[in-house]
Design an enzyme around this catalytic site. Structure first.
Site, PDB file in Angstrom:
ATOM      1  CB  CYS A   1     -20.406  -9.529 -18.649  1.00  0.00           C
ATOM      2  SG  CYS A   1     -21.429 -10.764 -17.868  1.00  0.00           S
TER       3      CYS A   1
ATOM      4  CB  CYS B   1     -25.002 -10.634 -18.252  1.00  0.00           C
ATOM      5  SG  CYS B   1     -24.279 -10.521 -19.907  1.00  0.00           S
TER       6      CYS B   1
ATOM      7  N   GLY C   1       0.799  -1.225   0.000  1.00  0.00           N
ATOM      8  CA  GLY C   1       0.000   0.000   0.000  1.00  0.00           C
ATOM      9  C   GLY C   1       0.830   1.272   0.000  1.00  0.00           C
TER      10      GLY C   1
ATOM     11  CB  CYS D   1     -19.575 -12.028 -21.271  1.00  0.00           C
ATOM     12  SG  CYS D   1     -21.303 -11.882 -21.718  1.00  0.00           S
TER      13      CYS D   1
ATOM     14  CB  CYS E   1     -23.493 -14.745 -20.402  1.00  0.00           C
ATOM     15  SG  CYS E   1     -23.019 -13.805 -18.944  1.00  0.00           S
TER      16      CYS E   1
END
Lengths: 258, 285
Positions: free
Chosen positions: B265, B240, B31, B271, B243
């Protein structure tokens, strides 16, 4: 009042190259006491205040603060995280220009809440309640809580700055010309407010100003500075009514009478 | 085909060494933003110069690379960076998340869980999470070093005060291993939970700002929030259209000027794989 001073300043000196900022200043501030520092522009008042508040490092001297946890500690030699922690919790600093002390892009509530969040408050509802409470105490309407300080008048900004500083319940407040740039009626209300807060919360305060009326109203004791040195100190009324030093006499007699 | 005028993966070896050092330091301090001497790349700032440099520094000839832009493998940015590495490094490329060993991404984390041995490289425009709250770099560095992160919550407070909920939807600040507050790059906050405890190495490169930071595998990453306004990984409330996936992040596509729209997606590879496996959404042809 206890015997232990809350803040004990010892031989503070700060030079800017060959120029004297302030020289060999010492005093004690006891809990609940308000100390006024007066003097003309350039007399070293702000330098002294900044040295005490840790914004400037003094060349010499000690600033001993009676911390809650460890008793008296020299804040000049204490580590930076500790000093910054102090300035978020036990200390407050009110700037002359509210813009220096506020976040102008953040709402009034966010400004007041910042110190709370800085010491770990993580409950939105609580922060909000506290902010509302403090806005009320400094006479800002609660409906303005989500407005930015840039939409506030000068007096409101100054009061918001005070609320933001006092929300964590500090014990010592440094004020640099808190009434500078405000018109007289707004000044009067602000002084009234400050006096009430100082009395209610038992705050100690160091107030730097060039306005003798302000110290007459707020300060218990007074210190007069000239060219970086303290030329006279004593009880406020005593110094103002019976000035001993030539400069103090000049200062007192320069106040315009209406 | 590799063009011989270039060193492997475009950057010279000294530069790669310098970047690898920064990456190692970043991995050692999860970080923490490590400054590095960002190079001019043959693309404009804001197009992923940081990500490209990090990818170039970690690529090996045997790697297989995937580049995604907003989840898609076939947008300009993704296609041009992929062909850049095909030309300068001669590495194999793929669009399959599972087969890739190095994935450079902009604004998304793949839907499929990553595995050990994979490296995910993020393109970062502004690495400093405190930037818009505190303009001074000297001050933000001090705030990071002293762990003074109250200001980050002021931003979230402002969101709630203004919108009634935390309206930050992307680049949602996170705390890494209980220490550094980090900008996860502009991924949607839906992807934030995927950062935590991820098996892959995650590297973040900001070219213009000259910063690299990193998350080693299995690092704890917590999204900041309030007790009474907890973090929520939000996404459009639809399946979606192609899909039928209910749990993937969706793009909204405007179909006509009569208000027609469909949700698909954003991760094209995810997808496609689902459609090949026989899943079908309501808008699938």
């Amino acid at each position: 009042m206890t015997d232990q001073p809350l803040l004990s300043v010892r031989n503070i000196s700060r030079h800017y190259g060959a120029h004297i900022g302030c020289e060999d200043v010492s005093f004690d501030l006891y809990p609940g006491e308000v100390m006024g520092i007066v003097g003309e522009s350039g007399s070293g008042k702000s330098t002294l205040l900044n040295c005490m508040a840790g914004h400037l490092t003094p060349d010499r001297g000690q600033v001993v603060f009676d911390t809650r946890a460890d008793g008296p500690r020299d804040t000049v030699t204490m580590s930076e995280p500790e000093r910054r922690m102090l300035s978020r919790t036990d200390w407050a600093f009110v700037h002359q220009h509210a813009r220096d002390g506020l976040r102008m892009g953040v709402s009034a509530g966010g400004n007041v809440g910042e110190r709370l969040m800085a010491v770990g408050a993580r409950n939105y509802g609580d922060i909000r309640t506290k902010a509302t409470d403090w806005l009320g105490r400094v006479e800002i309407d609660a409906t303005r809580i989500d407005d930015r300080p840039s939409t506030f008048s000068g007096g409101m900004q100054q009061r918001l700055q005070i609320a933001r500083n006092l929300v964590t319940g500090p014990r010592l407040v440094f004020m640099d010309e808190p009434t500078g740039g405000l018109d007289v009626s707004v000044q009067a209300r602000l002084l009234d407010l400050l006096r009430g807060l100082v009395r209610d919360m038992g705050l100690s305060a160091v107030i730097v100003t060039h306005d003798l009326a302000v110290v007459r109203l707020l300060a218990d004791r007074l210190m007069v500075m000239k060219s970086g040195r303290v030329v006279e100190q004593g009880l406020t009324d005593q110094v103002l009514d019976d000035p001993q030093h030539g400069y103090t006499q000049l200062l007192v007699s320069s106040v315009l009478q209406v | 085909m590799t063009e011989q005028a270039y060193n492997f993966a475009y950057l010279d070896e000294q530069t790669k060494r310098m970047i690898r050092r920064a990456i190692l330091k970043g991995l050692a301090i999860p970080g923490y933003q490590v400054p590095f001497a960002s190079r001019e790349m043959p693309m404009p700032y804001g197009w992923g110069t940081g990500g490209v440099q990090v990818s170039a520094a970690v690529l090996c000839p045997e790697d297989r690379m995937k580049v995604i832009d907003q989840g898609a493998d076939d947008t300009t940015n993704a296609v041009s960076i992929r062909s850049f590495f095909e030309r300068t490094a001669g590495v194999e490329t793929t669009t399959s998340t599972a087969e890739a060993s190095v994935i450079q991404t902009r604004h998304r984390v793949p839907e499929m869980a990553l595995s050990e041995g994979q490296i995910l490289v993020y393109q970062v425009p502004i690495p400093e999470p405190l930037r818009f709250l505190e303009p001074r770099e000297s001050e933000t560095r001090k705030m990071h070093s002293l762990e003074e992160y109250g200001l980050m919550h002021v931003k979230l407070y402002e969101d709630i005060a203004r919108h009634g909920h935390i309206a930050t939807a992307y680049a949602y600040p996170v705390k890494v291993e209980g220490r550094y507050v980090m900008d996860p790059s502009p991924i949607p906050k839906f992807d934030n939970p995927k950062l935590s405890d991820c098996a892959a190495i995650q590297l973040f490169g900001a070219g213009r700002e000259q910063r690299i930071y990193a998350l080693p595998p299995y690092t704890s990453v917590v999204s900041l929030d309030f007790e009474d306004h907890p973090f929520e990984a939000s996404k459009p409330d639809h399946p979606c259209g192609l899909c039928g996936a209910e749990d993937s992040y969706l793009d909204e596509v405007i179909m006509d000027d009569a208000g027609g729209r469909m949700f698909v997606c954003s991760d094209t590879d995810f997808c496609e794989a689902r459609r090949l496996a026989g899943h079908k959404g309501k808008d699938a042809a």
